[in-house]
Each structure stands twice: as C-alpha cells, then as structure tokens.
Enzyme design. Structure first.
Site, mmCIF file in Angstrom:
data_model
loop_
_atom_site.group_PDB
_atom_site.id
_atom_site.type_symbol
_atom_site.label_atom_id
_atom_site.label_comp_id
_atom_site.label_asym_id
_atom_site.label_seq_id
_atom_site.Cartn_x
_atom_site.Cartn_y
_atom_site.Cartn_z
ATOM 1 N N VAL A 1 0.865 -1.178 0.000
ATOM 2 C CA VAL A 1 0.000 0.000 0.000
ATOM 3 C C VAL A 1 0.895 1.219 0.000
ATOM 4 C CG1 VAL A 1 -2.039 -1.014 1.063
ATOM 5 C CG2 VAL A 1 -0.198 -0.184 2.514
ATOM 6 N N SER A 2 0.381 2.326 -0.535
ATOM 7 C CA SER A 2 1.277 3.412 -0.921
ATOM 8 C C SER A 2 1.405 4.573 0.049
ATOM 9 C CB SER A 2 0.833 3.980 -2.280
ATOM 10 O OG SER A 2 -0.492 4.472 -2.187
ATOM 11 N N THR A 3 0.582 4.654 1.080
ATOM 12 C CA THR A 3 0.687 5.791 1.987
ATOM 13 C C THR A 3 0.614 5.326 3.423
ATOM 14 O OG1 THR A 3 -1.696 6.201 2.161
ATOM 15 C CG2 THR A 3 -0.548 7.239 0.303
ATOM 16 N N GLN B 1 -2.940 4.533 4.432
ATOM 17 C CA GLN B 1 -3.396 3.208 4.013
ATOM 18 C C GLN B 1 -2.810 2.124 4.900
ATOM 19 O OE1 GLN B 1 -2.199 3.600 -0.147
ATOM 20 N NE2 GLN B 1 -4.278 3.121 -0.765
#
Length: 213
Positions: free
Chosen positions: A10-12, A15
């Site tokens: 997941v990118s952040t 998240q």
C-alpha cells in the site's frame, strides 16, 4: 510442493494505518494460492510508494533467487512494479532463475503459453520505454552541453564516457556491469585508476541525468 510468497503493498502511511487495500490484496492472493494448493507466506510493504524496490519485495526476490521460495503471487501488476520496465526486469528474473510468477489482475502465469505471450508483450513495451528514456536523456545532455554546462565528473570523465554510461544504464545494464566494461576497455576512471567502481559509475550517471533534466 510449490512454496509461494504473496506480496502486498500500500502506498501511503494512512493506508498502512487503516488497512485500506491490504485486505483485498490478501484475499485475492490467498484465494489464488488455495486454488493451486500452494503453501503461502505473505510479505508486505506498508506505506511504500513503489518508486523503488521496497524492502519486503527485495527480500522476496532474494528468497526466490536463492531457491527458498518457488513462486511469487501479486494481486495487481502495479503493486509489484513501478513501471513496465521494472515489471519486465522481474519477469526476466523469474524466467532466468526458474521461479513462477502469478499476476492475478492480468491472469498471468509464466508456466502457461498465455502467460509467456503476455510476458513477451511486456518486454516489448519495456524495450520501447528504455529507448524513450535513452532518447530523452541524450537530448537533455545535448541541450545541457549547448548551454555550456559541465556534464558528469570532471577530468577524465569525458563526454564520450558519460554518454556510454548513460546509454548502457538506460539500456538496463547494472552499474557493476558498466564498471567491468569500462575496466576491461582500458578506460581510466575520474581518479586516474585503471579499475572502475560501481559507485563511481553511479555518481557519473546520476550527475549527468540530473543536469540533463
């Protein structure tokens, strides 16, 4: 029995904190492994952008390279690779090293004819991407020289050497491979040594591409 690794990303940080996206990826990967009867170990990069080979993916690829796992399953291509070029590099590693790769959203499995055909298409697009990167870099270098900018390391890092490094790197060669080629060709390093170090090649490449951008 095939030992599979399931890779999630997941990118952040948000998240990673609330789990958005992780559960869906995990469910997809687990279902695929269950369908195939493969024992599964999940590895995850949480809160990672995908702009680099993140730690869990790097570890997974290392396990596959050394035979500690036999397959990699990802829910989506963009969870594994930051670009078509990056995806093609991982696919090439799978084929060369003899492990399986399953990309669920593409229905891709390297052990099938369809998967091999899709891998070939991705390789074609990756070659196009490399060519475009090389073209943009060369145009940028030419523009920088026209403005009188100094490209790369001073002294013995001539324009031809810088061009050769940029072209080789954009063509997919590692810094270590480029260093060996320069050493074997009798090209002196910027320090006047007959042996090139990968770190020196990296510095010249980074300096050239940054100045050209």
């Amino acid at each position: 029995m095939t030992r599979a690794l399931g890779y999630l990303r997941v990118s952040t940080e948000e998240q990673a904190a609330n789990g958005h996206g992780l559960d869906a990826q995990r469910d997809t990967i687990t279902s695929e492994a269950d369908r195939r009867g493969w024992p599964l170990t999940i590895v995850a990069d949480e809160g990672m952008s995908g702009s680099q080979v993140n730690p869990a993916l790097r570890d997974a690829l290392d396990q596959l390279r050394h035979g500690r796992a036999d397959a990699l399953i990802v829910a989506k291509l963009d969870r594994m690779a930051r670009s078509v070029l990056h995806a093609s590099e991982i696919i090439d590693a799978a084929k060369t090293q003899g492990w399986d790769l399953v990309i669920c959203d593409l229905g891709m499995n390297l052990s099938t004819p369809q998967g091999k055909a899709m891998a070939s298409m991705l390789a074609t697009f990756a070659e196009f991407e490399r060519d475009m990167i090389s073209l943009r870099t060369r145009e940028g270098l030419a523009a920088a020289r026209a403005k009188g900018k100094r490209i790369g390391r001073p002294r013995l890092a001539t324009a031809d050497v810088v061009d050769a490094i940029v072209t080789a790197r954009d063509g997919g060669e590692s810094f270590a491979s480029i260093a060996r080629t320069l050493t074997g060709g009798g090209v002196l390093s910027p320090q006047g040594r007959s042996t090139w170090q990968p770190s020196t090649v990296r510095r010249i490449y980074n300096a050239a591409t940054q100045e050209a951008s």
